[in-house]
Design a protein around this motif. Sequence first.
Motif, mmCIF file in Angstrom:
data_model
loop_
_atom_site.group_PDB
_atom_site.id
_atom_site.type_symbol
_atom_site.label_atom_id
_atom_site.label_comp_id
_atom_site.label_asym_id
_atom_site.label_seq_id
_atom_site.Cartn_x
_atom_site.Cartn_y
_atom_site.Cartn_z
ATOM 1 N N ALA A 52 0.989 -1.335 -0.166
ATOM 2 C CA ALA A 52 -0.100 -0.085 0.012
ATOM 3 C C ALA A 52 0.874 1.169 0.125
ATOM 4 O O ALA A 52 1.993 1.045 0.225
ATOM 5 C CB ALA A 52 -0.737 -0.135 1.066
ATOM 6 N N PRO A 53 0.384 2.371 -0.331
ATOM 7 C CA PRO A 53 1.220 3.592 -0.254
ATOM 8 C C PRO A 53 2.074 3.653 1.038
ATOM 9 O O PRO A 53 1.383 3.825 2.237
ATOM 10 C CB PRO A 53 0.232 4.734 -0.668
ATOM 11 N N GLY A 54 3.217 3.703 1.039
ATOM 12 C CA GLY A 54 3.999 4.091 2.271
ATOM 13 C C GLY A 54 4.480 2.630 2.980
ATOM 14 O O GLY A 54 4.971 2.692 3.893
ATOM 15 N N ASP A 55 3.863 1.537 2.407
ATOM 16 C CA ASP A 55 4.328 0.241 3.147
ATOM 17 C C ASP A 55 5.043 -0.743 2.168
ATOM 18 O O ASP A 55 4.382 -1.174 1.045
ATOM 19 C CB ASP A 55 2.619 -0.595 3.383
ATOM 20 N N ALA A 56 6.190 -0.887 2.476
ATOM 21 C CA ALA A 56 7.211 -1.567 1.696
ATOM 22 C C ALA A 56 6.773 -3.158 1.708
ATOM 23 O O ALA A 56 6.164 -3.688 2.873
ATOM 24 C CB ALA A 56 8.656 -1.529 2.205
#
Length: 322
Positions: A52-56
């Motif tokens: 998700a955006p910001g989650d590697a």
Amino acid sequence: MVGHEWAVDMLRQHAARNEARHAYLLAGPSGLGRRTLALRFAQALNCTQPIAPGDACGTCRDCKQIQAMQHPDLAVIQAEAEGRILAVEQVRAVQHAFSLKPYQAKFRVALFLRFQEANANAANALLKTLEEAPAHALLILTADSPEGLLPTIVSRCEVLRLRPLQMDTVASFLKGHGAQEEQARLIAHISGGKPGYAWGLLQDEKLLSTRVERLNDLGSLLPASRVAKFAYAEKLSKDKDAMRQTILLWLSYWRDVLLQTAEADLPLANIDRAREIESLAARLDLSTVRRVVKGLEDACARLERNVNPRLLAEVMLLDWPG
């Protein structure tokens, strides 16, 4: 990450919105997870398959290389060993790397560990880098405290002050990784709520056994003769790094004695030694214990300034109450 939810959330938002600052300072005692947080942030910025955006994702090529600290666009800079000096040449190498575009990732990341160990020239060189950093560059510093760095460096960084976690939080984390109830509680207290330090103690049994030996040494040194103290000082001073770790361990023990003497309502770090700490505190006055704690703190500082370690150890031990 264990704990520091507010910092994780903030950095996640910066990565998701493409609002990353050019420099961050992660401040707090060693063992809190400063390096882990920095690496997770570098992954979030450079991951090619984010969940998700910001989650590697943690599994792509970039994420794995950053986790292993072997990414071509990641530079990890630190002094040779804890308590040594971070030199200006190490900062200049980063300046050269930043002049080049990233080889593989979106950002070139420089992670400066324990930056309070940088000498004056290195600190001034970094200041120039902070002022002239290109858009593809990200600097992350870790340090014990912002107050130990140049104010001009701190003012150019987004500062995240990390705090020790609750003992129960660290103990739960350890139990989730195989530690028994009593062992998890002991390690959580020894670590002072620092999950990175606690994890290291859980993984390396030798660290715990060495701790027991050094605390036993402390107990035998209190009633020892001058000759015995001089002999121990000679042995202790042969390995400067081991001497520093021993002094830090003794400092945690004497701080517990100080808490007991002052009747402070705070948890002990060395809970397995509670009985002997109470006994020692009952026989000493507050000013004596304060003097010992101050002497150990001064010994740590002097050891880093290359004072003769044997002479330092002798003076430290002779200052202890009999």
